[in-house]
Motif scaffolding. Structure first.
Motif, PDB file in Angstrom:
ATOM      1  N   UNK A  29       0.830  -1.204   0.000  1.00 13.47           N
ATOM      2  CA  UNK A  29       0.000   0.000   0.000  1.00 13.47           C
ATOM      3  C   UNK A  29       0.865   1.255   0.000  1.00 13.47           C
ATOM      4  N   UNK A  30       1.950   1.218   0.766  1.00 15.25           N
ATOM      5  CA  UNK A  30       2.882   2.347   0.742  1.00 15.25           C
ATOM      6  C   UNK A  30       3.463   2.550  -0.663  1.00 15.25           C
ATOM      7  N   UNK A  31       3.806   1.449  -1.312  1.00 13.18           N
ATOM      8  CA  UNK A  31       4.363   1.515  -2.664  1.00 13.18           C
ATOM      9  C   UNK A  31       3.378   2.204  -3.605  1.00 13.18           C
ATOM     10  N   UNK A  32       2.124   1.824  -3.533  1.00 11.96           N
ATOM     11  CA  UNK A  32       1.097   2.437  -4.370  1.00 11.96           C
ATOM     12  C   UNK A  32       1.027   3.941  -4.121  1.00 11.96           C
ATOM     13  N   UNK A  33       1.131   4.332  -2.853  1.00 14.31           N
ATOM     14  CA  UNK A  33       1.004   5.745  -2.505  1.00 14.31           C
ATOM     15  C   UNK A  33       2.262   6.549  -2.822  1.00 14.31           C
ATOM     16  N   UNK A  34       3.422   5.896  -2.832  1.00 13.87           N
ATOM     17  CA  UNK A  34       4.682   6.591  -3.077  1.00 13.87           C
ATOM     18  C   UNK A  34       4.947   6.836  -4.557  1.00 13.87           C
ATOM     19  N   UNK A  35       4.495   5.939  -5.414  1.00 14.03           N
ATOM     20  CA  UNK A  35       4.863   6.006  -6.823  1.00 14.03           C
ATOM     21  C   UNK A  35       3.967   6.969  -7.585  1.00 14.03           C
TER      22      UNK A  35
END
Length: 304
Positions: free
Chosen positions: A229-235
């Motif tokens: 979920x963090x990856x989705x929000x960071x990219x």
């Protein structure tokens, strides 16, 4: 060009021995090897000091996970003013000629790449399907990569990735709050937005293709959910892709429920993962910020 290898190690001394032997006997010599020890209790730091006195050893004193270890390793590599850092965990074992094609490609490119990745194998000439890079869909990039005997990619795992430190200096370090999983894909995808990224198939790094004995992720489901979920929000990506990947995380949680032996642990891991993944964010640490937390004596001990 000056090249350094960065190895993150934690309680796998026998694998570490193989990794360091391979690094020290490369057909294209490395200028330095840095070992970041994540608080090992199996004698690994003493082994490095006694048997490899020329290696730079940094001890974190506690387990920071792969993400935290690589942040420190890249931080030190930048401070030592190398041009690129070849990074891997202690369970990686490069072929003795693995570094040479990476260095040759890096040297030959007028516009230096964001990173070059070795092909990850599970034993000689056996592709490791657990460490697949994300292949670029850009035809233009693939045409350039073909001329360099490479394959254009958007992201790769931290198993033999040669990071361009001049480009790495322009962004924050790997997100240490990830601890394990996804940190490598987030970081390399971030770098690939700043320059060409390639897999060089002639560079081979062996890595155990060990699938878990049980499909039940147990407490590690927390890291899987939160970090994805963090990856989705960071990219930076399309809303449709973000939605699709978020649904994928939810479906994985459902699948985990069916194989979970401890339903209470499944519930707590899933709930914590979704809560932190949606309502918290990982810290962004710029190059130089980690070294600034050390005393002058600690910095001097690692040549910084």
């Amino acid at each position: 060009m000056s090249f350094v290898a960065v190895v993150v190690s934690y309680n796998r001394i026998e694998l570490l021995k193989k990794c360091l032997h391979a690094l020290e006997h490369q057909t294209r010599a490395l200028d330095e090897i840095i070992v970041v020890d994540n608080g090992s209790t199996d004698g690994s730091p003493d082994y490095v000091r006694q048997m490899h006195p020329l290696i730079t050893l940094f001890q974190t004193s506690k387990n920071l996970g792969g993400a935290g270890g690589f942040s420190w390793g890249l931080e030190i590599a930048m401070a030592h003013e190398h041009d690129a850092a070849w990074i891997m965990d202690d369970d990686a074992e490069p072929e003795l000629d693995a570094f040479e094609p990476l260095a040759a490609c890096f040297d030959s490119m007028v516009e230096k790449p964001a990173f070059l990745a070795s092909l990850v194998t599970a034993g000689r000439d056996t592709f490791n399907d657990l460490n697949q890079p994300t292949i670029s869909q850009s035809t233009e990039k693939q045409l350039v990569a073909n001329k360099l005997d490479g394959i254009a990619i958007d992201a790769a795992t931290f198993v033999g990735v040669l990071i361009n430190l001049r480009i790495a200096e322009r962004t924050h370090l790997p997100l240490s709050d990830f601890f394990i999983w996804v940190d490598d894909m987030e970081y390399t995808q971030r770098l690939s937005h700043k320059g060409l990224a390639l897999t060089i198939p002639s560079s081979r790094v062996n890595h155990p293709n060990t699938r878990p004995a049980s499909l039940d992720m147990g407490s590690r489901l927390f890291y899987y959910v939160r970090n994805n979920l963090w990856f989705v929000r960071e990219r930076s990506s399309s809303v449709s892709k973000d939605l699709l990947d978020t649904v994928g995380v939810a479906l994985h949680c459902v699948k985990q429920f069916s194989v979970s032996k401890n339903k209470v642990l499944w519930l707590t891991s899933t709930t914590r993962g979704w809560w932190q993944g949606l309502f918290k964010r990982p810290r962004h640490q710029l190059p130089g910020s980690l070294l600034s937390s050390l005393t002058p004596a600690q910095r001097a001990a690692i040549g910084c």
